[in-house]
Write an enzyme that holds these catalytic residues in place. Structure first.
Site, mmCIF file in Angstrom:
data_model
loop_
_atom_site.group_PDB
_atom_site.id
_atom_site.type_symbol
_atom_site.label_atom_id
_atom_site.label_comp_id
_atom_site.label_asym_id
_atom_site.label_seq_id
_atom_site.Cartn_x
_atom_site.Cartn_y
_atom_site.Cartn_z
ATOM 1 N N TRP A 466 12.523 -30.792 -11.196
ATOM 2 C CA TRP A 466 12.105 -32.097 -11.717
ATOM 3 C C TRP A 466 11.187 -32.797 -10.726
ATOM 4 O O TRP A 466 10.541 -33.792 -11.070
ATOM 5 C CB TRP A 466 13.318 -32.979 -12.028
ATOM 6 C CG TRP A 466 13.987 -33.615 -10.843
ATOM 7 C CD1 TRP A 466 14.368 -32.983 -9.696
ATOM 8 C CD2 TRP A 466 14.338 -34.996 -10.672
ATOM 9 N NE1 TRP A 466 14.953 -33.877 -8.833
ATOM 10 C CE2 TRP A 466 14.951 -35.121 -9.407
ATOM 11 C CE3 TRP A 466 14.209 -36.130 -11.457
ATOM 12 C CZ2 TRP A 466 15.418 -36.344 -8.913
ATOM 13 C CZ3 TRP A 466 14.688 -37.346 -10.967
ATOM 14 C CH2 TRP A 466 15.278 -37.438 -9.712
ATOM 15 N N ASP A 467 11.094 -32.251 -9.502
ATOM 16 C CA ASP A 467 10.221 -32.845 -8.485
ATOM 17 C C ASP A 467 8.800 -33.037 -9.016
ATOM 18 O O ASP A 467 8.060 -33.878 -8.518
ATOM 19 C CB ASP A 467 10.175 -31.953 -7.234
ATOM 20 C CG ASP A 467 11.554 -31.713 -6.636
ATOM 21 O OD1 ASP A 467 12.498 -31.517 -7.416
ATOM 22 O OD2 ASP A 467 11.685 -31.703 -5.402
ATOM 23 N N GLU A 605 23.333 -34.984 -6.879
ATOM 24 C CA GLU A 605 23.980 -33.656 -6.907
ATOM 25 C C GLU A 605 25.380 -33.649 -6.310
ATOM 26 O O GLU A 605 26.033 -32.604 -6.294
ATOM 27 C CB GLU A 605 23.094 -32.645 -6.183
ATOM 28 C CG GLU A 605 21.739 -32.500 -6.860
ATOM 29 C CD GLU A 605 20.971 -31.267 -6.424
ATOM 30 O OE1 GLU A 605 21.083 -30.897 -5.248
ATOM 31 O OE2 GLU A 605 20.267 -30.688 -7.275
ATOM 32 N N LYS A 726 24.223 -38.542 -3.258
ATOM 33 C CA LYS A 726 23.227 -37.874 -2.427
ATOM 34 C C LYS A 726 21.887 -38.614 -2.516
ATOM 35 O O LYS A 726 21.134 -38.699 -1.575
ATOM 36 C CB LYS A 726 23.055 -36.443 -2.944
ATOM 37 C CG LYS A 726 22.077 -35.586 -2.176
ATOM 38 C CD LYS A 726 21.995 -34.198 -2.816
ATOM 39 C CE LYS A 726 21.055 -33.277 -2.065
ATOM 40 N NZ LYS A 726 20.845 -31.995 -2.758
ATOM 41 N N GLN A 727 21.600 -39.134 -3.720
ATOM 42 C CA GLN A 727 20.277 -39.722 -3.940
ATOM 43 C C GLN A 727 20.334 -40.696 -5.103
ATOM 44 O O GLN A 727 21.346 -40.803 -5.788
ATOM 45 C CB GLN A 727 19.276 -38.614 -4.237
ATOM 46 C CG GLN A 727 19.536 -37.843 -5.516
ATOM 47 C CD GLN A 727 18.964 -36.420 -5.457
ATOM 48 O OE1 GLN A 727 19.656 -35.483 -5.122
ATOM 49 N NE2 GLN A 727 17.693 -36.291 -5.799
HETATM 50 C C1 BGC Z 1 17.547 -32.542 -4.638
HETATM 51 C C2 BGC Z 1 16.930 -32.386 -6.012
HETATM 52 C C3 BGC Z 1 15.592 -31.704 -5.885
HETATM 53 C C4 BGC Z 1 15.718 -30.395 -5.133
HETATM 54 C C5 BGC Z 1 14.392 -29.730 -4.915
HETATM 55 C C6 BGC Z 1 17.606 -31.191 -3.950
HETATM 56 O O1 BGC Z 1 18.094 -31.366 -2.656
HETATM 57 O O2 BGC Z 1 18.851 -33.046 -4.737
HETATM 58 O O3 BGC Z 1 16.776 -33.649 -6.612
HETATM 59 O O4 BGC Z 1 15.062 -31.458 -7.139
HETATM 60 O O5 BGC Z 1 16.296 -30.649 -3.878
HETATM 61 O O6 BGC Z 1 13.554 -30.523 -4.146
#
Ligand code: BGC
Length: 907
Positions: A466-467, A605, A726-727
């Site tokens: 999704w980045d 996550e 986490k985010q």
């Molecule tokens: C993040 C995700 C991201 C992925 C790839 C993970 O650590 O939690 O949001 O898509 O890294 O960058």
């Protein structure tokens, strides 16, 4: 000019402060070294002693006489580039006394400042992940290939990793681990064509080791795309040489790269040998935790060497993509057609050329490398095609292509800021690496998108996440044609996404959390837990929001370009197919008369499911539900933008009938959110029932708690059970849209929000977030900026901007840049700090420039109009090549074509 003067001696650092440069110093310090600290740490003491004083530049009085940098000093048998270190620390240029004597103070400062804004430099030799991170940052490439900035003279080992990746070349291998077949699909590390080294008097060829380089300076010139490495080497035999290399990607004929290798014997005359290799024996070895898996993806099928050319052909093991690498070696100083072929190893071709040399003369060798691969539309990868390409290649031509490309690129996509050297340099690094990751995809000849870690390393196996949502908006505003090609990567994988949905029991299209070659799910289903030695489920694929993020990109591209053909031919079918999936996923709940979406994960996550539940996933993730509601409303809106016939075509391809349209309209205002009395939007249903975590205690115990999931698991606990993230998750929609849009969405779902709800939500979730992903800070920076909390926004933005340069996750940059955060910082600079919003039908400009910047200048392409913005703390100047309405600081204006409009504003 207010400045400081420095002398760095063996026993102390001498610092004098001059509030006016031609008058006497008003402060003078002698700072003794702390013997327990390195020089770098000791330099910090200068910062402390100067706290509160204002100065714009530093003059270093005793820099050594080096060609690559004039701010290096020797201290106690060690050397440091005080200029680089202090610029990082104090954000000022450091000039040498020599430069001041030669050019005068004003010019010396100006020249140095301009240099710093266009170069990414490292002085000295680093080891391990530190060096590997620098290799990622020094990658050159053109979106077809990425070539890590490793030393040419290195092979993969503990300190060096010369990786080469081509967009879209993946390969799957299966490894049996504890009776379990684990399948991994990797972005393939292709043959190493950059290897070059030298020898003296037919002794052993030079290889990089931690201690055999006396001095090294690496400099990536962002304006030209050339990486220059200058080394001073003393061999055990006593021979001293300077070896300088320049390496760059061809930005026009993107199958090519070129190296210029220059050797200067400094204390001897004799013979020098130059070695060149094409090495097909490489494996994927950049990420050590993957080494338990089969990481061998190449089969070398042919080696050829003739006169001064050589070729290496092969195929990826299971994806059967052909590749042929070709390389030649030319020199004005020796007839390289007499190069000797060395065939000592089965998967390498090697050549060596020998020549007599005189002390203090420079000998030049050019190596042109071509990469041909069969994944390019209509292309064949054979020695014949590679040879035809190689015949055209020259170092000078490659330089020309690079200068032309980057000149145009900086014209279109530069973000210029004044008042802050560090921000300027890092913003440009981010622009540079964003095009290194994608440029050639614009040609339409490659079926690829941008991986989370660029073409810069092997973490996440090169997969597409999704980045993209953090990355594409930057391209959309600067190179819309590139954004379109990236979206087509997704369009071509619609059949796979439909298949994914079908296999999971749903209708429509369900895009995979991790996408690679075919568009099937590449996220792992289980992971071996090393502590318990059991296979634990990996639910990350339940981040079904990825489909919504793709839909967002489709909309954002269409909105910014009005590319109706794209919408009619591809976009609408994508949106409807994604919508069909969500309709089949939403369940009516008679108790609430609403729709629920279960079995998903949000972006956070740390939360994969409910504690004490066997069912994977969560119910009513706020971000997911808001984006579903947004998608359903947006489809209704976009439908009118294309002809009915085109809509019907898209609907029939997506199997989207009027019944689904009706369901969509109903669900769009009946999705469930959980919002508490203070207006906090629950990340998912039941979130408020989870206990909170004592962050202070954990910080005290562990220091860095970014990866709280690992800490908790090691303690036998699970992050699922706590309010810890986490985010950014619940508030992600506020990153995607403006506040009124999200607020309207929430209200349309029938929820009321109290005043100040945004401030409370931001505070609430920030307190619970560890920023375990680089994507977290940037979102909270935007949120704080939206909430007028400028200090916090600036702090988070700065951390995000530095994140790869300082490798703030302690080693992850070694495995590739974080392209998402890199591009998101660019958007934040223009959208939030510059305040140029493209979310409406005409541009709205409401600048909120940080105090640290005095001016920002950039361009946007919005609906075929090219805009230039110059914004400072009091006024905005906009120029466009077409007449357009726009609003600045809340007032409407009519812009005339090619006539700058300047508006004074207050914020
Ligand atoms: C993040 C995700 C991201 C992925 C790839 C993970 O650590 O939690 O949001 O898509 O890294 O960058």
């Amino acid at each position: 000019m207010q400045l400081i003067r420095l002398r760095i001696e063996n026993d102390a650092m001498e610092v004098a402060y001059y509030p006016v440069d031609d008058q006497a110093a008003t402060a003078h310090f002698l700072i003794a070294y702390n013997p327990k600290q390195g020089i770098g740490e000791n330099l910090e003491n200068i910062k402390v002693r100067l706290a509160g004083l204002k100065f714009e530049a530093a003059i270093l009085e005793n820099g050594l006489d080096y060609s690559f940098s004039d701010t290096i000093v020797g201290v106690n048998y060690d050397r440091i580039d005080v200029g680089l270190a202090l610029t990082n620390m104090l954000n000022i240029p450091v000039v040498s006394q020599t430069a001041v004597d030669r050019d005068g103070l004003i010019k010396a400062v100006k020249t140095k400042t301009a240099y710093l804004k266009w170069h990414l430099d490292y002085y000295g030799q680093y080891q391990g992940v530190r060096n590997n991170g620098q290799e990622a940052m020094l990658t050159v490439g053109n979106g077809y290939f990425g070539l890590r900035g490793a030393y040419l003279e290195s092979h993969a080992d503990d300190n060096n990793y010369p990786g080469t990746y081509v967009a879209g070349i993946f390969d799957q291998e299966t490894t049996k681990i504890k009776d379990h077949d684990v399948v991994n699909e990797d972005l393939v590390n292709l043959p190493n064509g950059q290897f070059m080294t030298f020898g003296v008097d037919h002794q052993k060829p030079f290889t990089i080791t931690p201690h055999n380089v006396q001095d090294v300076y690496r400099s990536l010139d962002l304006k030209t795309g050339i990486l220059t490495v200058t080394m001073l080497i003393q061999l055990a035999s006593g021979h001293i040489l300077q070896v300088k290399s320049q390496k760059l990607a061809n930005m026009h004929d993107w199958h090519r790269y070129a190296i210029r290798y220059q050797i200067t014997p400094l204390n001897f005359s004799g013979t020098v040998q130059v070695y060149s290799e094409l090495d097909g024996s490489v494996v994927n070895g950049n990420v050590s935790r993957y080494n338990v898996f089969d990481q061998q993806h190449l089969q070398t099928l042919g080696l050829e060497s003739q006169t001064n050319e050589m070729y290496l052909s092969g195929q990826t093991k299971t994806s059967h993509i052909d590749y042929t690498f070709g390389a030649n070696l030319t020199s004005p100083d020796v007839d390289t057609t007499k190069a000797v072929k060395l065939t000592t190893e089965p998967q390498k071709t090697k050549q060596v050329v020998s020549l007599p040399v005189q002390a203090n003369q420079t000998y030049t060798f050019d190596k042109n490398v071509v990469i041909t691969t069969s994944n390019v539309k209509g292309a064949k990868a054979t020695p014949v095609t590679a040879s035809a390409e190689l015949k055209q290649a020259s170092f000078d031509d490659t330089v020309k292509s690079s200068l032309t490309y980057w000149h145009q690129c900086w014209h279109d996509a530069d973000i210029k800021v004044k008042g802050d050297i560090t921000s300027q340099r890092l913003l440009r690094v981010n622009v540079f690496q964003s095009f290194v990751s994608a440029a050639a995809i614009e040609s339409g000849q490659l079926d690829a998108s941008v991986g989370a870690r660029g073409l810069h390393g092997e973490a996440y196996r090169g997969h597409v996440f999704w980045d993209e949502m953090f990355i594409l908006p930057f391209y959309t505003l600067h190179r819309p044609a590139l954004a379109k090609q990236l979206l087509l990567y997704r369009y071509r994988r619609l059949p796979a996404a439909r298949q994914n949905a079908k296999e999971a029991g749903y209708a429509g299209a369900m895009y995979p959390w991790q996408s690679a070659q075919t568009g099937d799910e590449q996220a792992q289903f289980v992971h071996l837990n090393p502590i318990t030695d059991t296979w634990d489920p990996d639910n990350s694929r339940l981040q079904r929001h990825v489909s919504l993020d793709i839909a967002y990109n489709v909309w954002a591209y269409y909105h910014a370009t009005h590319d109706t053909d794209f919408l009619a031919q591809y976009g609408m079918e994508l949106l409807l197919s994604i919508a069909a999936f969500w309709i089949s996923k939403a369940e009516y709940n008679p108790d609430t008369d609403r729709y629920d979406i279960s079995g998903v994960m949000g972006p956070d996550e740390f939360h994969e499911n409910y504690p004490n539940s066997k069912k994977p996933g969560l119910k009513n993730n706020a971000y997911t539900n808001l984006m579903v509601a947004w998608l359903f409303n947006t489809i209704a809106h976009l439908r009118s933008k294309i002809s009915n016939a085109d809509y019907q075509k898209a609907a029939s391809a997506a199997e989207f009938n009027s019944d689904l349209t009706n369901q969509m309209n109903t669900i769009s205002h009946k999705l469930t959110l959980e919002i508490n009395r203070s207006g906090i939007i629950a990340q998912f249903e039941g979130y408020f029932d989870l206990p909170t975590l004592d962050f202070r205690a954990y910080r005290q115990k562990y220091g860095d708690i970014a990866r709280m999931d690992r800490i908790l698991k090691a303690e036998g606990k699970t992050p699922d059970a706590y309010q810890v993230a986490k985010q950014a998750d619940a508030l992600m929609a506020f990153y995607n849209f403006d506040v009124p849009t999200v607020q309207k969405l929430i209200e349309k779902l029938g929820y009321q929000l109290p005043k100040e709800y945004l401030t409370h939500n931001i505070q609430y979730y920030l307190e619970r977030t560890t920023h375990g992903s680089t994507l977290s800070r940037i979102v909270y920076a935007v949120l704080n900026q939206l909430d007028d909390n400028y200090d916090q926004a600036w702090t988070l933005f700065s951390e995000a901007l530095f994140s790869d340069y300082y490798d703030i996750q302690g080693g992850t940059t070694a495995e590739g840049i974080h392209l998402g955060v890199m591009c998101a910082t660019l958007l934040l600079a223009t959208r939030n700090f510059g305040g140029v919003s493209v979310l409406g039908d005409h541009l709205q400009i409401a600048p909120k420039l940080p105090d640290q910047w005095t001016m920002i200048k950039f361009k946007h392409t919005f609906r075929q109009t090219h805009y230039t913005f110059v914004i400072d703390h009091t006024k905005v100047t906009v120029t466009a090549d077409k007449a357009q309405p726009l609003s600045i600081a809340g007032k409407d204006y009519q812009l005339k074509a090619d006539k700058p409009l300047t508006v004074v504003y207050h914020h």
